[in-house]
Design an enzyme around this catalytic site. Structure first.
Site, PDB file in Angstrom:
ATOM      1  N   THR A  26      -4.861   4.121   9.981  1.00  0.00           N
ATOM      2  CA  THR A  26      -3.454   4.337  10.325  1.00  0.00           C
ATOM      3  C   THR A  26      -3.263   5.601  11.158  1.00  0.00           C
ATOM      4  OG1 THR A  26      -1.346   4.973   9.296  1.00  0.00           O
ATOM      5  CG2 THR A  26      -3.294   5.427   8.029  1.00  0.00           C
ATOM      6  N   ASP A  27      -2.161   5.648  11.899  1.00  0.00           N
ATOM      7  CA  ASP A  27      -1.839   6.871  12.641  1.00  0.00           C
ATOM      8  C   ASP A  27      -1.397   8.003  11.715  1.00  0.00           C
ATOM      9  OD1 ASP A  27       0.666   5.893  11.904  1.00  0.00           O
ATOM     10  OD2 ASP A  27       1.514   5.891  13.932  1.00  0.00           O
ATOM     11  N   GLU A  28      -1.105   7.659  10.437  1.00  0.00           N
ATOM     12  CA  GLU A  28      -0.569   8.682   9.530  1.00  0.00           C
ATOM     13  C   GLU A  28      -1.588   9.772   9.224  1.00  0.00           C
ATOM     14  OE1 GLU A  28       1.972   7.259   6.423  1.00  0.00           O
ATOM     15  OE2 GLU A  28       2.365   5.381   7.469  1.00  0.00           O
TER      16      GLU A  28
ATOM     17  N   TYR B  61      -1.274   8.895   0.378  1.00  0.00           N
ATOM     18  CA  TYR B  61      -1.728   7.717   1.131  1.00  0.00           C
ATOM     19  C   TYR B  61      -2.519   8.131   2.366  1.00  0.00           C
ATOM     20  CZ  TYR B  61      -1.500   3.983   4.629  1.00  0.00           C
ATOM     21  OH  TYR B  61      -1.829   3.071   5.620  1.00  0.00           O
TER      22      TYR B  61
ATOM     23  N   LYS C 228      -6.521   7.653   3.338  1.00  0.00           N
ATOM     24  CA  LYS C 228      -7.005   6.937   4.525  1.00  0.00           C
ATOM     25  C   LYS C 228      -7.858   7.868   5.388  1.00  0.00           C
ATOM     26  CE  LYS C 228      -6.229   3.274   5.696  1.00  0.00           C
ATOM     27  NZ  LYS C 228      -6.883   1.968   5.362  1.00  0.00           N
TER      28      LYS C 228
ATOM     29  N   ASN D   7       3.346  -1.312  11.610  1.00  0.00           N
ATOM     30  CA  ASN D   7       3.403  -2.741  11.947  1.00  0.00           C
ATOM     31  C   ASN D   7       4.650  -3.389  11.348  1.00  0.00           C
ATOM     32  OD1 ASN D   7       0.062  -4.127  12.120  1.00  0.00           O
ATOM     33  ND2 ASN D   7       0.692  -2.074  12.652  1.00  0.00           N
TER      34      ASN D   7
ATOM     35  N   TYR E 112      16.374   7.125   4.152  1.00  0.00           N
ATOM     36  CA  TYR E 112      15.939   8.402   3.588  1.00  0.00           C
ATOM     37  C   TYR E 112      16.404   9.567   4.462  1.00  0.00           C
ATOM     38  CZ  TYR E 112      12.450   5.551   1.008  1.00  0.00           C
ATOM     39  OH  TYR E 112      11.807   4.635   0.221  1.00  0.00           O
TER      40      TYR E 112
ATOM     41  N   HIS F 264       8.183  13.979   3.767  1.00  0.00           N
ATOM     42  CA  HIS F 264       8.405  12.893   4.735  1.00  0.00           C
ATOM     43  C   HIS F 264       8.015  13.320   6.156  1.00  0.00           C
ATOM     44  CE1 HIS F 264      11.521   9.573   5.965  1.00  0.00           C
ATOM     45  NE2 HIS F 264      10.303   9.330   6.406  1.00  0.00           N
TER      46      HIS F 264
HETATM   47  P1  NAD Z   1      -0.861  -4.519   2.150  1.00  0.00           P
HETATM   48  O1  NAD Z   1      -0.534  -3.540   1.064  1.00  0.00           O
HETATM   49  O2  NAD Z   1       0.172  -5.499   2.580  1.00  0.00           O
HETATM   50  O3  NAD Z   1      -2.153  -5.360   1.753  1.00  0.00           O
HETATM   51  C1  NAD Z   1      -3.281  -4.784   1.150  1.00  0.00           C
HETATM   52  C2  NAD Z   1      -4.153  -5.909   0.629  1.00  0.00           C
HETATM   53  O4  NAD Z   1      -5.326  -5.322   0.044  1.00  0.00           O
HETATM   54  C3  NAD Z   1      -3.493  -6.742  -0.466  1.00  0.00           C
HETATM   55  O5  NAD Z   1      -3.741  -8.115  -0.250  1.00  0.00           O
HETATM   56  C4  NAD Z   1      -4.171  -6.265  -1.742  1.00  0.00           C
HETATM   57  O6  NAD Z   1      -4.234  -7.275  -2.747  1.00  0.00           O
HETATM   58  C5  NAD Z   1      -5.562  -5.914  -1.223  1.00  0.00           C
HETATM   59  N1  NAD Z   1      -6.243  -4.934  -2.075  1.00  0.00           N
HETATM   60  C6  NAD Z   1      -5.735  -3.762  -2.547  1.00  0.00           C
HETATM   61  N2  NAD Z   1      -6.642  -3.141  -3.320  1.00  0.00           N
HETATM   62  C7  NAD Z   1      -7.774  -3.923  -3.294  1.00  0.00           C
HETATM   63  C8  NAD Z   1      -9.061  -3.800  -3.868  1.00  0.00           C
HETATM   64  N3  NAD Z   1      -9.375  -2.742  -4.648  1.00  0.00           N
HETATM   65  N4  NAD Z   1      -9.976  -4.776  -3.631  1.00  0.00           N
HETATM   66  C9  NAD Z   1      -9.656  -5.846  -2.863  1.00  0.00           C
HETATM   67  N5  NAD Z   1      -8.446  -6.015  -2.302  1.00  0.00           N
HETATM   68  C10 NAD Z   1      -7.510  -5.058  -2.509  1.00  0.00           C
HETATM   69  O7  NAD Z   1      -1.348  -3.620   3.365  1.00  0.00           O
HETATM   70  P2  NAD Z   1      -1.167  -3.853   4.931  1.00  0.00           P
HETATM   71  O8  NAD Z   1       0.146  -3.314   5.343  1.00  0.00           O
HETATM   72  O9  NAD Z   1      -1.547  -5.243   5.236  1.00  0.00           O
HETATM   73  O10 NAD Z   1      -2.277  -2.847   5.482  1.00  0.00           O
HETATM   74  C11 NAD Z   1      -3.627  -3.302   5.680  1.00  0.00           C
HETATM   75  C12 NAD Z   1      -4.447  -2.145   6.206  1.00  0.00           C
HETATM   76  O11 NAD Z   1      -3.878  -1.678   7.436  1.00  0.00           O
HETATM   77  C13 NAD Z   1      -4.473  -0.940   5.269  1.00  0.00           C
HETATM   78  O12 NAD Z   1      -5.779  -0.400   5.288  1.00  0.00           O
HETATM   79  C14 NAD Z   1      -3.481   0.037   5.891  1.00  0.00           C
HETATM   80  O13 NAD Z   1      -3.840   1.369   5.604  1.00  0.00           O
HETATM   81  C15 NAD Z   1      -3.625  -0.279   7.358  1.00  0.00           C
HETATM   82  N6  NAD Z   1      -2.445  -0.037   8.200  1.00  0.00           N
HETATM   83  C16 NAD Z   1      -1.230  -0.538   7.850  1.00  0.00           C
HETATM   84  C17 NAD Z   1      -0.125  -0.339   8.687  1.00  0.00           C
HETATM   85  C18 NAD Z   1       1.225  -0.915   8.355  1.00  0.00           C
HETATM   86  O14 NAD Z   1       2.189  -0.640   9.064  1.00  0.00           O
HETATM   87  N7  NAD Z   1       1.361  -1.743   7.339  1.00  0.00           N
HETATM   88  C19 NAD Z   1      -0.285   0.390   9.860  1.00  0.00           C
HETATM   89  C20 NAD Z   1      -1.545   0.901  10.191  1.00  0.00           C
HETATM   90  C21 NAD Z   1      -2.629   0.662   9.355  1.00  0.00           C
HETATM   91  P1  TYD Z   2       7.638   2.524   5.579  1.00  0.00           P
HETATM   92  O1  TYD Z   2       7.960   1.134   6.009  1.00  0.00           O
HETATM   93  O2  TYD Z   2       7.494   2.797   4.110  1.00  0.00           O
HETATM   94  O3  TYD Z   2       6.350   2.982   6.396  1.00  0.00           O
HETATM   95  P2  TYD Z   2       5.659   4.457   6.526  1.00  0.00           P
HETATM   96  O4  TYD Z   2       6.197   5.350   5.481  1.00  0.00           O
HETATM   97  O5  TYD Z   2       4.213   4.123   6.311  1.00  0.00           O
HETATM   98  O6  TYD Z   2       5.964   4.914   7.925  1.00  0.00           O
HETATM   99  O7  TYD Z   2       8.784   3.494   6.122  1.00  0.00           O
HETATM  100  C1  TYD Z   2       9.083   3.556   7.496  1.00  0.00           C
HETATM  101  C2  TYD Z   2      10.113   4.650   7.669  1.00  0.00           C
HETATM  102  O8  TYD Z   2      11.331   4.254   7.025  1.00  0.00           O
HETATM  103  C3  TYD Z   2       9.718   5.968   6.993  1.00  0.00           C
HETATM  104  O9  TYD Z   2      10.156   7.050   7.803  1.00  0.00           O
HETATM  105  C4  TYD Z   2      10.479   5.954   5.687  1.00  0.00           C
HETATM  106  C5  TYD Z   2      11.728   5.182   6.027  1.00  0.00           C
HETATM  107  N1  TYD Z   2      12.307   4.384   4.917  1.00  0.00           N
HETATM  108  C6  TYD Z   2      13.672   4.508   4.612  1.00  0.00           C
HETATM  109  O10 TYD Z   2      14.419   5.307   5.239  1.00  0.00           O
HETATM  110  N2  TYD Z   2      14.170   3.736   3.611  1.00  0.00           N
HETATM  111  C7  TYD Z   2      13.403   2.875   2.887  1.00  0.00           C
HETATM  112  O11 TYD Z   2      13.900   2.221   1.947  1.00  0.00           O
HETATM  113  C8  TYD Z   2      12.001   2.766   3.225  1.00  0.00           C
HETATM  114  C9  TYD Z   2      11.097   1.821   2.455  1.00  0.00           C
HETATM  115  C10 TYD Z   2      11.513   3.528   4.254  1.00  0.00           C
END
Ligand code: NAD
Ligand code: TYD
Length: 369
Positions: free
Chosen positions: A132-134, A158, A162, A188, A215, A306
């Site tokens: 992630t970019d975080e 988190y 990562k 995403n 927030y 945040h």
């Molecule tokens: P998600 O929380 O929707 O899905 C995570 C999946 O991993 C789930 O299906 C969960 O059951 C599985 N899982 C969790 N712990 C596990 C374990 N111990 N063994 C096997 N499976 C396990 O997450 P996501 O949003 O799909 O993110 C997927 C990846 O992409 C993550 O590594 C996250 O850090 C990265 N990522 C997410 C975003 C975003 O915006 N969502 C952006 C950049 C990177």
């Molecule tokens: P989120 O979807 O949790 O992703 P991330 O924290 O990984 O960027 O949150 C996106 C942005 O929205 C983040 O700045 C927090 C804010 N946010 C709210 O303001 N209200 C909410 O209920 C949630 C879940 C997030």
């Protein structure tokens, strides 16, 4: 033909990746390993589950013997490692699961890959780590976007977990020669996203007539990318990316949170104006009584620590891999809303947990988050 182990393939991005890959490369073998925590939902893989060359394994990435067995049994040549605890708010309230899955779990995956690919078969392989970019921390308003050389400065449990996993992946390449790559992607959005994350949460809360929690002052900025464009970026890295390489994936699409929430509100109002059936399906929605969705916006206490702004510079991906996102935000956000309206049973089931009864009858009771 590739044989790919997809960890976390029942989660948001993992499931989208499975659908993307089946569409692009139907002859490849895909093995999904997922522990089915609260965020994993096998219903997201319903459309592919009976297809030849697709296998679902309910298990934990911490189980090194299981992973080694899968690598050998299916002669896996590629791992795409999505499995993680992924929600910042949860990491604030309970960091332990993040340390366990994101750090220890990734290390367990690396050990399995090393054992089978380096000590064993010696085959050409790729361990792609999805990050992630975080990890880069928070930008000020005038700072340039994150590049691959921006120093790591994670601020939440988190992002710290990562960041640790990214370093472990790097070290297995430099120390043992494991053929790795890493992508750091921006926020995403799209189908199958658990409604704890901002965009799906806002959609379901409008439909339920519930407050839309923003927030702090709502001025935090995120850089949003349609999930298919993330999957395409990973595809390019697997096919053309340098071994040991790190790639930032993003859509050059920065939005303040309040503007995103207002945009979703306006698009939802449009949907209700266009389709009267929504009034019957969602009687608690504000539009039903002539109010705008924006009336539900509620500023709430800020998230501790945040991060103010994230933004990705995807120039390396563009120059080296020819990466260009295909989905515009205007179309992607509409697609996402349409998907949520068409898939009410999916999000209702993941939110009320009713699919767990189905899970228990299919997979038995296992530790789940
Ligand atoms: P998600 O929380 O929707 O899905 C995570 C999946 O991993 C789930 O299906 C969960 O059951 C599985 N899982 C969790 N712990 C596990 C374990 N111990 N063994 C096997 N499976 C396990 O997450 P996501 O949003 O799909 O993110 C997927 C990846 O992409 C993550 O590594 C996250 O850090 C990265 N990522 C997410 C975003 C975003 O915006 N969502 C952006 C950049 C990177
Ligand atoms: P989120 O979807 O949790 O992703 P991330 O924290 O990984 O960027 O949150 C996106 C942005 O929205 C983040 O700045 C927090 C804010 N946010 C709210 O303001 N209200 C909410 O209920 C949630 C879940 C997030």
């Amino acid at each position: 033909m590739s044989k790919i182990l997809v960890t976390g393939g029942a989660g948001f991005i993992g499931a989208n990746f499975v659908h993307y890959w089946r569409g692009e490369y139907p002859a490849d073998v895909l093995v999904v390993l997922d522990a089915l925590t609260y965020a994993g939902n096998p219903a997201s893989l319903e459309a592919v589950k009976e297809q030849a060359g697709f296998h679902f394994v309910h298990g934990n990435i911490l189980d090194q013997a299981l992973v080694e067995g899968l690598l050998r049994e299916h002669e896996i040549d590629t791992i795409v490692h999505f499995a993680a605890e992924s929600h910042v708010d949860r990491s604030i309230h309970g960091p332990d699961a993040f340390i366990e899955t994101n750090i220890v779990g990734t290390h367990s995956m690396l050990k399995a890959a090393r054992e089978v690919w380096l000590a064993g078969s010696g085959r050409e392989h790729r361990f792609h780590h999805v990050s992630t970019d975080e990890v880069y921390g928070s930008l000020g308003p005038a700072d340039p976007p994150f590049t691959e050389t921006t120093a790591y400065a994670p601020n939440s449990p988190y992002s710290a977990s990562k960041a640790s996993s990214d370093h472990l992946v790097r070290s297995y390449h430099h120390t043992y020669g494991l053929q790795v790559s890493t992508s750091n992607c921006s926020n995403n959005y799209g189908p199958y996203q658990f409604p704890e994350k901002l965009i799906p949460l806002i959609i379901v809360n409008i439909l339920a007539g519930k407050p839309l929690p923003v927030y702090g002052d709502g001025q935090n900025i995120r850089d949003w990318l349609y999930v298919d464009d993330h999957c395409r970026g990973i595809d390019l890295i697997l096919k053309k990316g340098e071994v040991g390489g790190v790639y930032n994936i993003g859509g050059n699409n920065e939005w303040t949170n309040i503007d995103i929430v207002k945009l979703v509100c306006a698009l939802m109002d449009e949907c209700f104006a266009r389709d009267e059936a929504l009034n019957v399906r969602f009687p608690a929605a504000p539009e039903v009584v002539g109010r705008q969705a924006e009336s539900l916006i509620t500023y709430v206490k800020d998230r501790p620590g945040h991060d103010r702004r994230y933004a990705i510079d995807a120039a390396k991906c563009r120059a080296e891999l020819g990466y260009v996102p295909r989905e515009s935000f205007a179309t992607g956000i509409r697609k996402t809303i349409a998907w949520m309206l068409e898939n009410e049973s999916w999000w209702r089931a993941v939110m009320d947990g009713s699919y767990r009864n189905w899970l228990d009858s299919h997979y038995g009771r296992m530790r789940r988050g």
